[in-house]
Enzyme design. Structure first.
Site, PDB file in Angstrom:
ATOM      1  N   ARG A 156      13.178 -36.706 -18.479  1.00  0.00           N
ATOM      2  CA  ARG A 156      13.161 -35.436 -19.228  1.00  0.00           C
ATOM      3  C   ARG A 156      14.436 -34.697 -18.839  1.00  0.00           C
ATOM      4  O   ARG A 156      14.603 -34.324 -17.670  1.00  0.00           O
ATOM      5  CB  ARG A 156      11.915 -34.618 -18.879  1.00  0.00           C
ATOM      6  CG  ARG A 156      12.004 -33.181 -19.355  1.00  0.00           C
ATOM      7  CD  ARG A 156      10.682 -32.476 -19.354  1.00  0.00           C
ATOM      8  NE  ARG A 156       9.844 -32.953 -20.432  1.00  0.00           N
ATOM      9  CZ  ARG A 156       8.726 -32.375 -20.832  1.00  0.00           C
ATOM     10  NH1 ARG A 156       8.302 -31.274 -20.237  1.00  0.00           N
ATOM     11  NH2 ARG A 156       8.009 -32.879 -21.819  1.00  0.00           N
ATOM     12  N   HIS A 194      12.042 -35.165 -28.893  1.00  0.00           N
ATOM     13  CA  HIS A 194      10.844 -35.370 -28.062  1.00  0.00           C
ATOM     14  C   HIS A 194      10.028 -36.500 -28.711  1.00  0.00           C
ATOM     15  O   HIS A 194       8.954 -36.258 -29.279  1.00  0.00           O
ATOM     16  CB  HIS A 194      10.052 -34.065 -27.976  1.00  0.00           C
ATOM     17  CG  HIS A 194       9.033 -34.033 -26.876  1.00  0.00           C
ATOM     18  ND1 HIS A 194       8.826 -35.092 -26.003  1.00  0.00           N
ATOM     19  CD2 HIS A 194       8.138 -33.069 -26.503  1.00  0.00           C
ATOM     20  CE1 HIS A 194       7.866 -34.769 -25.155  1.00  0.00           C
ATOM     21  NE2 HIS A 194       7.424 -33.558 -25.436  1.00  0.00           N
ATOM     22  N   ARG A 204      -1.115 -38.534 -26.016  1.00  0.00           N
ATOM     23  CA  ARG A 204       0.140 -38.831 -25.308  1.00  0.00           C
ATOM     24  C   ARG A 204      -0.083 -40.008 -24.357  1.00  0.00           C
ATOM     25  O   ARG A 204       0.747 -40.894 -24.227  1.00  0.00           O
ATOM     26  CB  ARG A 204       0.609 -37.601 -24.500  1.00  0.00           C
ATOM     27  CG  ARG A 204       1.084 -36.416 -25.324  1.00  0.00           C
ATOM     28  CD  ARG A 204       2.446 -36.640 -25.938  1.00  0.00           C
ATOM     29  NE  ARG A 204       3.469 -36.956 -24.966  1.00  0.00           N
ATOM     30  CZ  ARG A 204       4.144 -36.067 -24.239  1.00  0.00           C
ATOM     31  NH1 ARG A 204       3.932 -34.780 -24.405  1.00  0.00           N
ATOM     32  NH2 ARG A 204       5.088 -36.444 -23.372  1.00  0.00           N
ATOM     33  N   CYS A 261       2.441 -28.955 -29.786  1.00  0.00           N
ATOM     34  CA  CYS A 261       2.700 -29.930 -28.705  1.00  0.00           C
ATOM     35  C   CYS A 261       2.238 -29.392 -27.356  1.00  0.00           C
ATOM     36  O   CYS A 261       2.005 -30.170 -26.439  1.00  0.00           O
ATOM     37  CB  CYS A 261       4.187 -30.254 -28.658  1.00  0.00           C
ATOM     38  SG  CYS A 261       5.232 -28.802 -28.460  1.00  0.00           S
ATOM     39  N   ASP A 321       5.616 -24.732 -32.548  1.00  0.00           N
ATOM     40  CA  ASP A 321       6.044 -24.940 -31.158  1.00  0.00           C
ATOM     41  C   ASP A 321       6.652 -23.631 -30.669  1.00  0.00           C
ATOM     42  O   ASP A 321       6.870 -22.687 -31.449  1.00  0.00           O
ATOM     43  CB  ASP A 321       7.054 -26.109 -31.117  1.00  0.00           C
ATOM     44  CG  ASP A 321       7.526 -26.443 -29.701  1.00  0.00           C
ATOM     45  OD1 ASP A 321       6.855 -26.057 -28.728  1.00  0.00           O
ATOM     46  OD2 ASP A 321       8.583 -27.101 -29.567  1.00  0.00           O
ATOM     47  N   GLN A 356       6.194 -37.300 -27.933  1.00  0.00           N
ATOM     48  CA  GLN A 356       5.313 -36.290 -28.522  1.00  0.00           C
ATOM     49  C   GLN A 356       5.040 -36.608 -29.995  1.00  0.00           C
ATOM     50  O   GLN A 356       3.882 -36.612 -30.434  1.00  0.00           O
ATOM     51  CB  GLN A 356       5.984 -34.910 -28.403  1.00  0.00           C
ATOM     52  CG  GLN A 356       5.161 -33.785 -28.973  1.00  0.00           C
ATOM     53  CD  GLN A 356       3.904 -33.527 -28.157  1.00  0.00           C
ATOM     54  OE1 GLN A 356       3.980 -33.370 -26.952  1.00  0.00           O
ATOM     55  NE2 GLN A 356       2.748 -33.480 -28.807  1.00  0.00           N
TER      56      GLN A 356
END
Ligand code: CP
Ligand code: NVA
Length: 308
Positions: free
Chosen positions: A101, A128, A291, A263, A223, A131
């Protein structure tokens, strides 16, 4: 299957749907996959905080019989203490795969170029992908046919929005995006998604009008208005994005059976109100659960290939 998992844009349409199909299998029957990654070790590099990503990669690896080693933001300091290239050259000597990340997307690309082991993008400022894979798996669970699905994304044209655009393109779905002017998704990403979508029949609408975007949508997604690394812009963004909140009024402009997605982490009272987030329409915790399942398949596909 690819050597690395960095962007959904890199997947073929077949690989995209293969990941979703295998995810259903591992979700239905996790025992069958136990110990498939015995003796394998995943290094997890985090330059930013995380709940879901850390938990689902670490738990996923443990459930597959492997191990995960967590490297916190202060440990490696890519670009300050050492280059991404050198980090990759070291890690490949000790572990079997790397999850990262990062802030800069280029760091993930450099890491993957340097190391002979698979690299998984667990969020950058640009994308991402894990996700969005989990989100499209969640949509497939609910909606079945992704080719007749419309996803509406409201808010910031950010990393999550970009990966959803790529996923919609591979799935053959419709996707509308409503952002304030100046916060649109990256035009190059939109162009690539449109290009990818020619193969599947996907179509896209980019607008600044949330009501137009949610019209007849099967799912409304939002988001954070200020992503990790944009904390200093939080106050300004709260003003700019105020008419892009997903609340009961906006959901009423969609259909009665339209689901709500996020998310997470959610900023309650900002991009979404409690009455939407906590409503029966909300499938945010299904997204979070998925996930785990989808990333187990991504790790299996990348690592099993290495064993051939
Ligand atoms: N959705 C997501 O990636 O959550 P975390 O930032 O908690 O990992
Ligand atoms: N866009 C958000 C997603 C968090 C999972 C961020 O980058 O902070």
């Amino acid at each position: 299957m690819l050597e690395d998992f960095i962007s959904i844009h890199d997947l073929t349409v077949y690989e995209f749907s293969q990941i979703l199909d295998l995810t259903q299998k591992i979700k239905d029957n996790p025992q069958r996959f136990q110990n498939k990654l015995k003796d394998k070790i995943l290094a997890m590099i985090f330059q930013k905080p995380s709940l879901r990503t850390r938990m689902t990669f670490e738990v996923g690896m443990l459930q597959l019989g492997g191990e995960a080693v967590y490297l916190s933001p202060s440990d490696i300091q890519i670009g300050t203490r050492e280059t991404a290239y050198d980090v990759g050259k070291n890690l490949e000597r000790w572990v079997n795969a790397i999850m990262i990340r990062a802030f800069a997307h280029q760091d993930v690309i450099d890491l993957a170029k340097a190391s002979r082991i698979p690299v998984i993008n667990a969020l950058t400022d640009l994308l991402h992908p894990c996700q969005a894979m989990a989100d499209f798996f969640t949509l497939k669970e609910k909606a079945k046919d992704l080719t007749s699905l419309k996803l509406a994304y409201i808010g910031d044209g950010n990393n999550v929005c970009h990966s959803l655009l790529f996923a919609a393109a591979k799935a053959g779905s419709k996707m509308s995006v409503a952002t304030p002017p100046g916060y649109k998704p990256d035009s190059e990403i939109v162009k690539q998604a449109e290009e990818d979508g020619k193969e599947t029949g996907a179509s896209f609408l980019i607008t600044d009008n949330p009501s137009e975007a949610v019209e007849d949508a099967d799912a409304v997604y939002t988001d954070a208005w200020a992503s990790m690394g944009q904390e200093e812009e939080k106050v300004d963004r709260a003003k700019i994005f105020s008419s892009y909140q997903v609340n009961k009024e906006l959901m009423a402009k969609a259909r009665e059976d339209t689901v709500f997605m996020h998310c997470l982490p959610a900023h309650r009272g900002e991009e979404v109100t409690d009455d939407v987030l906590d409503s029966p329409r909300s499938i945010v915790y299904d997204q979070a659960e998925n996930r785990l399942h989808v990333q187990k398949i991504i790790m299996l596909l990348l690592l099993e290939k290495k064993q051939e």
